[in-house]
Design a protein around this motif. Structure first.
Motif, PDB file in Angstrom:
ATOM      1  N   GLU A  29      19.988   6.571  20.115  1.00  0.00           N
ATOM      2  CA  GLU A  29      18.543   6.549  19.862  1.00  0.00           C
ATOM      3  C   GLU A  29      18.178   7.543  18.766  1.00  0.00           C
ATOM      4  OE1 GLU A  29      14.203   6.735  22.078  1.00  0.00           O
ATOM      5  OE2 GLU A  29      16.001   7.162  23.260  1.00  0.00           O
ATOM      6  N   ALA A  30      18.790   8.721  18.776  1.00  0.00           N
ATOM      7  CA  ALA A  30      18.522   9.718  17.740  1.00  0.00           C
ATOM      8  C   ALA A  30      18.932   9.192  16.369  1.00  0.00           C
ATOM      9  CB  ALA A  30      19.271  11.015  18.045  1.00  0.00           C
ATOM     10  N   PHE A  31      20.082   8.533  16.299  1.00  0.00           N
ATOM     11  CA  PHE A  31      20.538   7.953  15.034  1.00  0.00           C
ATOM     12  C   PHE A  31      19.555   6.894  14.541  1.00  0.00           C
ATOM     13  CE2 PHE A  31      22.743   4.413  12.979  1.00  0.00           C
ATOM     14  CZ  PHE A  31      23.202   5.042  11.838  1.00  0.00           C
ATOM     15  N   LEU A  32      19.119   6.032  15.438  1.00  0.00           N
ATOM     16  CA  LEU A  32      18.187   4.973  15.063  1.00  0.00           C
ATOM     17  C   LEU A  32      16.849   5.548  14.612  1.00  0.00           C
ATOM     18  CD1 LEU A  32      17.902   1.877  14.973  1.00  0.00           C
ATOM     19  CD2 LEU A  32      16.950   1.997  17.263  1.00  0.00           C
ATOM     20  N   LEU A  33      16.328   6.529  15.353  1.00  0.00           N
ATOM     21  CA  LEU A  33      15.065   7.157  14.961  1.00  0.00           C
ATOM     22  C   LEU A  33      15.188   7.886  13.632  1.00  0.00           C
ATOM     23  CD1 LEU A  33      13.852   8.579  18.396  1.00  0.00           C
ATOM     24  CD2 LEU A  33      12.898   6.639  17.137  1.00  0.00           C
ATOM     25  N   SER A  34      16.321   8.532  13.418  1.00  0.00           N
ATOM     26  CA  SER A  34      16.548   9.227  12.157  1.00  0.00           C
ATOM     27  C   SER A  34      16.531   8.248  10.992  1.00  0.00           C
ATOM     28  CB  SER A  34      17.889   9.966  12.205  1.00  0.00           C
ATOM     29  OG  SER A  34      18.180  10.540  10.965  1.00  0.00           O
ATOM     30  N   PHE A  35      17.167   7.105  11.168  1.00  0.00           N
ATOM     31  CA  PHE A  35      17.180   6.079  10.128  1.00  0.00           C
ATOM     32  C   PHE A  35      15.762   5.590   9.828  1.00  0.00           C
ATOM     33  CE2 PHE A  35      17.373   1.616   8.861  1.00  0.00           C
ATOM     34  CZ  PHE A  35      18.157   1.710   7.719  1.00  0.00           C
ATOM     35  N   ALA A  40      10.893   5.781   6.442  1.00  0.00           N
ATOM     36  CA  ALA A  40       9.436   5.929   6.429  1.00  0.00           C
ATOM     37  C   ALA A  40       9.000   7.055   5.499  1.00  0.00           C
ATOM     38  CB  ALA A  40       8.921   6.190   7.839  1.00  0.00           C
ATOM     39  N   PHE A  41       9.765   8.139   5.463  1.00  0.00           N
ATOM     40  CA  PHE A  41       9.394   9.291   4.634  1.00  0.00           C
ATOM     41  C   PHE A  41       9.974   9.234   3.223  1.00  0.00           C
ATOM     42  CE2 PHE A  41       8.527  11.258   8.782  1.00  0.00           C
ATOM     43  CZ  PHE A  41       7.289  11.815   8.512  1.00  0.00           C
ATOM     44  N   GLN A  42      10.764   8.219   2.922  1.00  0.00           N
ATOM     45  CA  GLN A  42      11.389   8.125   1.610  1.00  0.00           C
ATOM     46  C   GLN A  42      10.372   8.170   0.465  1.00  0.00           C
ATOM     47  OE1 GLN A  42      13.858   4.696   1.144  1.00  0.00           O
ATOM     48  NE2 GLN A  42      15.077   5.635  -0.465  1.00  0.00           N
ATOM     49  N   VAL A  44       7.478   9.615   0.448  1.00  0.00           N
ATOM     50  CA  VAL A  44       6.873  10.945   0.447  1.00  0.00           C
ATOM     51  C   VAL A  44       7.846  11.975  -0.123  1.00  0.00           C
ATOM     52  CG1 VAL A  44       5.900  12.773   1.896  1.00  0.00           C
ATOM     53  CG2 VAL A  44       5.437  10.372   2.435  1.00  0.00           C
ATOM     54  N   PHE A  45       9.089  11.940   0.350  1.00  0.00           N
ATOM     55  CA  PHE A  45      10.072  12.928  -0.087  1.00  0.00           C
ATOM     56  C   PHE A  45      10.510  12.696  -1.533  1.00  0.00           C
ATOM     57  CE2 PHE A  45      11.675  13.677   4.502  1.00  0.00           C
ATOM     58  CZ  PHE A  45      10.577  14.485   4.736  1.00  0.00           C
ATOM     59  N   GLY A  46      10.554  11.477  -1.953  1.00  0.00           N
ATOM     60  CA  GLY A  46      11.022  11.184  -3.301  1.00  0.00           C
ATOM     61  C   GLY A  46       9.943  11.280  -4.363  1.00  0.00           C
ATOM     62  N   SER A  47       8.696  11.509  -3.967  1.00  0.00           N
ATOM     63  CA  SER A  47       7.595  11.497  -4.925  1.00  0.00           C
ATOM     64  C   SER A  47       7.387  12.828  -5.644  1.00  0.00           C
ATOM     65  CB  SER A  47       6.293  11.099  -4.219  1.00  0.00           C
ATOM     66  OG  SER A  47       5.926  12.085  -3.287  1.00  0.00           O
ATOM     67  N   SER A  48       8.008  13.895  -5.144  1.00  0.00           N
ATOM     68  CA  SER A  48       7.828  15.205  -5.747  1.00  0.00           C
ATOM     69  C   SER A  48       8.533  15.262  -7.094  1.00  0.00           C
ATOM     70  CB  SER A  48       8.380  16.291  -4.823  1.00  0.00           C
ATOM     71  OG  SER A  48       8.273  17.539  -5.443  1.00  0.00           O
ATOM     72  N   LEU A  49       7.831  15.779  -8.114  1.00  0.00           N
ATOM     73  CA  LEU A  49       8.399  15.888  -9.450  1.00  0.00           C
ATOM     74  C   LEU A  49       9.511  16.923  -9.516  1.00  0.00           C
ATOM     75  CD1 LEU A  49       5.658  15.759 -12.216  1.00  0.00           C
ATOM     76  CD2 LEU A  49       7.896  14.681 -12.245  1.00  0.00           C
ATOM     77  N   PHE A  50       9.380  17.958  -8.727  1.00  0.00           N
ATOM     78  CA  PHE A  50      10.321  19.069  -8.812  1.00  0.00           C
ATOM     79  C   PHE A  50      11.254  19.149  -7.610  1.00  0.00           C
ATOM     80  CE2 PHE A  50       6.486  20.271 -11.164  1.00  0.00           C
ATOM     81  CZ  PHE A  50       7.039  20.376 -12.437  1.00  0.00           C
ATOM     82  N   SER A  51      11.453  18.053  -6.895  1.00  0.00           N
ATOM     83  CA  SER A  51      12.343  18.109  -5.737  1.00  0.00           C
ATOM     84  C   SER A  51      13.792  18.187  -6.200  1.00  0.00           C
ATOM     85  CB  SER A  51      12.131  16.888  -4.835  1.00  0.00           C
ATOM     86  OG  SER A  51      12.475  15.717  -5.517  1.00  0.00           O
ATOM     87  N   THR A  52      14.534  19.050  -5.549  1.00  0.00           N
ATOM     88  CA  THR A  52      15.947  19.240  -5.875  1.00  0.00           C
ATOM     89  C   THR A  52      16.795  18.519  -4.832  1.00  0.00           C
ATOM     90  OG1 THR A  52      16.094  21.245  -4.544  1.00  0.00           O
ATOM     91  CG2 THR A  52      15.455  21.502  -6.873  1.00  0.00           C
ATOM     92  N   LEU A  56      16.123  17.769  -0.701  1.00  0.00           N
ATOM     93  CA  LEU A  56      16.294  16.459  -0.059  1.00  0.00           C
ATOM     94  C   LEU A  56      17.266  16.552   1.117  1.00  0.00           C
ATOM     95  CD1 LEU A  56      16.439  14.114  -3.186  1.00  0.00           C
ATOM     96  CD2 LEU A  56      14.553  14.406  -1.577  1.00  0.00           C
ATOM     97  N   TRP A  57      18.356  17.313   0.945  1.00  0.00           N
ATOM     98  CA  TRP A  57      19.301  17.508   2.051  1.00  0.00           C
ATOM     99  C   TRP A  57      18.632  18.201   3.227  1.00  0.00           C
ATOM    100  CZ3 TRP A  57      23.648  19.683  -1.518  1.00  0.00           C
ATOM    101  CH2 TRP A  57      24.310  18.623  -2.143  1.00  0.00           C
ATOM    102  N   PHE A  58      17.848  19.238   2.913  1.00  0.00           N
ATOM    103  CA  PHE A  58      17.151  19.963   3.970  1.00  0.00           C
ATOM    104  C   PHE A  58      16.210  19.036   4.726  1.00  0.00           C
ATOM    105  CE2 PHE A  58      13.372  22.176   5.463  1.00  0.00           C
ATOM    106  CZ  PHE A  58      13.955  23.054   6.369  1.00  0.00           C
ATOM    107  N   ARG A  59      15.464  18.220   4.000  1.00  0.00           N
ATOM    108  CA  ARG A  59      14.519  17.301   4.655  1.00  0.00           C
ATOM    109  C   ARG A  59      15.247  16.272   5.510  1.00  0.00           C
ATOM    110  NH1 ARG A  59      10.013  16.341  -0.101  1.00  0.00           N
ATOM    111  NH2 ARG A  59       9.108  18.424   0.033  1.00  0.00           N
ATOM    112  N   GLU A  60      16.392  15.785   5.036  1.00  0.00           N
ATOM    113  CA  GLU A  60      17.175  14.842   5.833  1.00  0.00           C
ATOM    114  C   GLU A  60      17.700  15.498   7.108  1.00  0.00           C
ATOM    115  OE1 GLU A  60      20.245  12.787   3.745  1.00  0.00           O
ATOM    116  OE2 GLU A  60      18.843  11.906   2.306  1.00  0.00           O
TER     117      GLU A  60
END
Length: 112
Positions: A29-35, A40-42, A44-52, A56-60
């Motif tokens: 269930e944790a794996f499925l929810l994580s996916f 869902a957040f892709q 949001v997380f990918g929209s930052s101009l200065f994201s390193t 991204l690893w930290f957010r994942e």
């Protein structure tokens, strides 16, 4: 399936095996929810101009931990349903194995 039925079926499983099965269901269930959360957040997380890449690893990792905690606290019920189904199938397999020992194939199909 009512609570009494679940208790009856789980009483036939060894406590150590029951704990491992519950843990595996919660991990699934944790794996499925994580996916789902990652998808869902892709935007949001990918929209930052200065994201390193590190950010991204930290957010994942954060999403994976949130998903793991959510699943351990009951989640959305996937782990519970999966556990009940696996216990039910195990019970049927045990009945079938007992009936096969007596040599009656028809008895196996009647028990299912």
């Amino acid at each position: 399936m009512e609570v009494t039925q679940v208790q009856e079926t789980t009483s036939r499983i060894e406590p150590k095996m029951e704990k491992r099965l519950r843990s595996a269901c919660e991990d699934f269930e944790a794996f499925l929810l994580s996916f789902v959360f990652k998808r869902a957040f892709q935007p949001v997380f990918g929209s930052s101009l200065f994201s390193t890449q590190e950010e991204l690893w930290f957010r994942e990792m954060w999403l994976e931990e949130v998903s793991r905690n959510l699943a351990r606290q009951g989640g959305v019920g996937i782990a519970k349903m999966l556990f009940q189904q696996l216990v039910k199938e195990n019970k049927i397999e045990c009945k079938a194995a007992e009936n096969l020992g007596s040599g009656s194939v028809q008895a196996v199909w009647k028990s299912i």
